[in-house]
Design a protein around this motif. Structure first.
Motif, PDB file in Angstrom:
ATOM      1  N   SER A  89      54.143  39.803  49.734  1.00 46.38           N
ATOM      2  CA  SER A  89      55.424  41.048  48.893  1.00 46.38           C
ATOM      3  C   SER A  89      55.047  41.408  48.640  1.00 46.38           C
ATOM      4  N   GLY A  90      53.987  41.888  47.954  1.00 40.08           N
ATOM      5  CA  GLY A  90      53.227  42.973  47.296  1.00 40.08           C
ATOM      6  C   GLY A  90      53.007  44.269  48.336  1.00 40.08           C
ATOM      7  N   GLY A  91      52.242  43.761  49.454  1.00 40.34           N
ATOM      8  CA  GLY A  91      52.434  44.433  50.941  1.00 40.34           C
ATOM      9  C   GLY A  91      50.846  44.004  51.601  1.00 40.34           C
ATOM     10  N   SER A  92      50.000  42.966  51.314  1.00 42.50           N
ATOM     11  CA  SER A  92      49.097  42.743  51.403  1.00 42.50           C
ATOM     12  C   SER A  92      48.602  42.496  52.676  1.00 42.50           C
ATOM     13  N   GLY A  93      49.808  42.660  53.386  1.00 37.35           N
ATOM     14  CA  GLY A  93      50.554  42.086  55.362  1.00 37.35           C
ATOM     15  C   GLY A  93      49.677  40.722  55.479  1.00 37.35           C
ATOM     16  N   VAL A  94      48.966  39.946  56.785  1.00 35.03           N
ATOM     17  CA  VAL A  94      48.516  38.889  56.749  1.00 35.03           C
ATOM     18  C   VAL A  94      47.677  38.378  55.934  1.00 35.03           C
ATOM     19  N   VAL A  95      48.128  37.277  54.579  1.00 39.19           N
ATOM     20  CA  VAL A  95      47.001  36.865  54.209  1.00 39.19           C
ATOM     21  C   VAL A  95      46.294  35.700  54.552  1.00 39.19           C
ATOM     22  N   ASN A  96      44.538  35.990  54.398  1.00 42.13           N
ATOM     23  CA  ASN A  96      43.688  34.773  54.852  1.00 42.13           C
ATOM     24  C   ASN A  96      43.886  33.381  53.825  1.00 42.13           C
ATOM     25  N   SER A  97      43.746  32.363  54.625  1.00 44.85           N
ATOM     26  CA  SER A  97      43.596  31.059  53.896  1.00 44.85           C
ATOM     27  C   SER A  97      42.748  30.631  52.410  1.00 44.85           C
ATOM     28  N   ILE A  98      41.495  32.150  52.440  1.00 41.48           N
ATOM     29  CA  ILE A  98      41.124  32.030  50.972  1.00 41.48           C
ATOM     30  C   ILE A  98      41.789  32.921  50.337  1.00 41.48           C
ATOM     31  N   ARG A  99      41.881  33.889  50.095  1.00 42.43           N
ATOM     32  CA  ARG A  99      42.153  35.109  49.300  1.00 42.43           C
ATOM     33  C   ARG A  99      43.520  34.223  48.557  1.00 42.43           C
ATOM     34  N   PRO A 100      43.912  33.723  48.597  1.00 42.04           N
ATOM     35  CA  PRO A 100      45.496  32.907  47.998  1.00 42.04           C
ATOM     36  C   PRO A 100      44.567  32.202  46.486  1.00 42.04           C
ATOM     37  N   CYS A 101      43.337  31.411  46.988  1.00 45.46           N
ATOM     38  CA  CYS A 101      42.714  30.112  45.818  1.00 45.46           C
ATOM     39  C   CYS A 101      42.137  31.105  44.897  1.00 45.46           C
ATOM     40  N   ASP A 102      42.720  32.515  44.291  1.00 46.19           N
ATOM     41  CA  ASP A 102      42.200  33.753  43.478  1.00 46.19           C
ATOM     42  C   ASP A 102      42.906  32.837  41.649  1.00 46.19           C
ATOM     43  N   VAL A 103      44.141  32.418  42.721  1.00 47.11           N
ATOM     44  CA  VAL A 103      45.097  32.282  41.307  1.00 47.11           C
ATOM     45  C   VAL A 103      44.838  30.658  40.376  1.00 47.11           C
ATOM     46  N   PHE A 104      44.429  30.352  41.048  1.00 48.99           N
ATOM     47  CA  PHE A 104      43.410  29.517  40.654  1.00 48.99           C
ATOM     48  C   PHE A 104      41.955  28.914  39.566  1.00 48.99           C
ATOM     49  N   PHE A 105      41.847  30.431  39.545  1.00 49.03           N
ATOM     50  CA  PHE A 105      41.134  30.956  38.514  1.00 49.03           C
ATOM     51  C   PHE A 105      41.803  31.175  37.288  1.00 49.03           C
ATOM     52  N   THR A 106      43.199  31.874  37.595  1.00 51.89           N
ATOM     53  CA  THR A 106      43.973  31.647  36.561  1.00 51.89           C
ATOM     54  C   THR A 106      43.227  31.580  34.888  1.00 51.89           C
ATOM     55  N   GLY A 107      42.665  32.603  34.387  1.00 53.69           N
ATOM     56  CA  GLY A 107      42.612  31.911  32.861  1.00 53.69           C
ATOM     57  C   GLY A 107      41.080  31.164  32.551  1.00 53.69           C
ATOM     58  N   SER A 108      39.980  32.238  33.952  1.00 54.07           N
ATOM     59  CA  SER A 108      38.455  31.651  34.070  1.00 54.07           C
ATOM     60  C   SER A 108      37.569  32.539  33.251  1.00 54.07           C
ATOM     61  N   GLY A 109      38.018  33.128  32.865  1.00 56.89           N
ATOM     62  CA  GLY A 109      37.719  33.936  31.828  1.00 56.89           C
ATOM     63  C   GLY A 109      37.289  33.903  30.129  1.00 56.89           C
ATOM     64  N   ALA A 110      39.166  33.826  30.825  1.00 54.65           N
ATOM     65  CA  ALA A 110      38.274  33.600  28.779  1.00 54.65           C
ATOM     66  C   ALA A 110      38.543  31.886  28.509  1.00 54.65           C
ATOM     67  N   ARG A 111      38.884  31.052  29.341  1.00 51.47           N
ATOM     68  CA  ARG A 111      38.268  29.490  29.407  1.00 51.47           C
ATOM     69  C   ARG A 111      36.590  29.004  29.354  1.00 51.47           C
ATOM     70  N   GLY A 112      36.115  30.580  30.011  1.00 49.06           N
ATOM     71  CA  GLY A 112      34.896  30.432  30.245  1.00 49.06           C
ATOM     72  C   GLY A 112      34.105  30.829  28.767  1.00 49.06           C
ATOM     73  N   PHE A 113      34.896  31.962  28.583  1.00 55.32           N
ATOM     74  CA  PHE A 113      34.162  32.036  27.115  1.00 55.32           C
ATOM     75  C   PHE A 113      34.371  31.340  25.672  1.00 55.32           C
ATOM     76  N   TRP A 114      35.821  30.618  25.831  1.00 51.55           N
ATOM     77  CA  TRP A 114      36.016  29.687  25.081  1.00 51.55           C
ATOM     78  C   TRP A 114      35.344  28.532  25.085  1.00 51.55           C
ATOM     79  N   TRP A 115      34.692  28.320  26.048  1.00 46.95           N
ATOM     80  CA  TRP A 115      33.545  27.121  25.660  1.00 46.95           C
ATOM     81  C   TRP A 115      32.209  27.374  25.456  1.00 46.95           C
ATOM     82  N   PHE A 116      31.790  29.302  26.043  1.00 49.45           N
ATOM     83  CA  PHE A 116      30.550  29.381  25.379  1.00 49.45           C
ATOM     84  C   PHE A 116      30.750  30.112  24.087  1.00 49.45           C
ATOM     85  N   TRP A 117      31.758  30.045  23.450  1.00 50.08           N
ATOM     86  CA  TRP A 117      32.057  30.050  22.244  1.00 50.08           C
ATOM     87  C   TRP A 117      31.994  28.562  21.636  1.00 50.08           C
TER      88      TRP A 117
END
Length: 343
Positions: free
Chosen positions: A315-343
């Motif tokens: 719907s955002g205009g990305s057209g045909v979406v392959n099976s890998i690209r939507p997986c980025d949603v599962f890393f939502t907050g990964s930066g915060a989580r990685g920093f959180w545990w590093f701290w």
């Protein structure tokens, strides 16, 4: 250990022998140390956790953008402080039980072939002649890395009796789970209201919603954390004593700075790699059932998140979406989580 490093709070116990104390005294000391360390760490990192939780809970929903907008508003500090006391107070017994169980388990499953009775370098909290092959079903080993991983999993699992209810209540406070239409908007973010609603709708089981997804997140997390840290220790040993294979790695001092760096990198890596499980866990804990009999599973939640992300991309205009690209949603907050545990 830096006092605020909860990714290193359990790890650093590896470097400091306890002396001649009874098991009860060691358990008590570890409980107090672990409780103080985790509570302090959660107090400093709570805003990051709130940011991560709100972003993850909103993935695949129509309120995702509004959640992000609300965070970066005039009420930002008020929003990021949601659930603070519940998280910090609950982290005390959670951290204490985790560290105490970890040390107790490791003291019984780690066989120490280089230790000698009467030797000044012997580690008194490890049984000197541990010939048992199992300890409550946990295999004994002479490998510090394996012993650390097994003990970490055991400690984390035992502490889940406190951790999961704490995370359920905190996540719902952080995400405004209680609707303002069902209770006064001033009270909807209170601990009592959230606890009462969970008890009324789901009973005791509601406080343990997401137990399996939490375990699926934390078991690999602990394995990655402790095995990575032990690898750092072993490499440190080989660099310091490249030609001395008999040197006991537990006798080699590790400075606070090095231990902090080792633990921080290990925690950050473990946090990042287990983010997909954390996303699913957050979605399960904050999911609003349409009926009392509705069942929630990790598979169904992960599938729905994936499908929602695919729809968003199309719907955002990305057209045909392959099976890998939507997986980025599962890393939502990964930066915060990685920093959180590093701290």
């Amino acid at each position: 250990m830096h006092n605020n490093h909860h990714s290193s709070s359990v790890i650093l116990a590896l470097n400091h022998p306890h002396g001649h104390l009874t098991q009860l005294q060691r358990f008590r000391n570890n409980f107090i140390a672990g409780g103080i360390a985790l509570s302090t760490a959660f107090a400093f990192t709570h805003p990051i956790d709130t940011l991560k939780t709100r972003l993850q809970a909103a993935t695949g929903t129509a309120v995702a953008s509004s959640h992000q907008t609300a965070i970066f508003s005039r009420d930002m500090f008020k929003i990021l402080a949601k659930g603070f006391f519940t998280s910090v107070v609950g982290a005390g017994p959670q951290g204490g039980l985790r560290l105490a169980t970890y040390e107790f388990t490791k003291s019984h499953i780690l066989r120490h072939p280089h230790s000698h009775i009467g030797s000044s370098s012997s580690i008194s909290y490890i049984p000197q002649h541990n010939n048992k092959t199992t300890f409550f079903g946990i295999p004994t080993t002479s490998s510090p890395m394996l012993a650390s991983a097994l003990s970490a999993i055991t400690g984390d699992t035992v502490s889940s009796i406190i951790k999961v209810p704490r995370e359920v209540i905190t996540a719902r406070l952080q995400t405004d789970y209680v609707s303002s239409t069902s209770v006064d908007s001033v009270k909807k973010g209170s601990f009592n209201v959230v606890v009462q609603q969970i008890w009324k709708e789901e009973g005791i089981a509601g406080f343990f919603r997401g137990f399996m997804s939490t375990t699926a997140r934390d078991w690999p997390f602990m394995v990655i954390l402790f095995t990575t840290y032990e690898s750092f220790k072993q490499n440190h040993r080989h660099i310091r004593f490249p030609f001395d294979d008999d040197e006991d790695e537990d006798d080699i001092p590790i400075t606070t700075l090095k231990s902090t760096i080792f633990g921080g990198i290990s925690g950050g890596l473990a946090g990042y790699l287990t983010t997909p499980f954390d996303v699913v866990k957050t979605k399960i804990m904050t999911y609003k059932k349409s009926s009392a009999n509705e069942r929630i599973s990790m598979y169904n939640v992960a599938r729905d998140v994936y499908r929602a992300r695919s729809v968003q991309l199309v719907s955002g205009g990305s057209g045909v979406v392959n099976s890998i690209r939507p997986c980025d949603v599962f890393f939502t907050g990964s930066g915060a989580r990685g920093f959180w545990w590093f701290w």
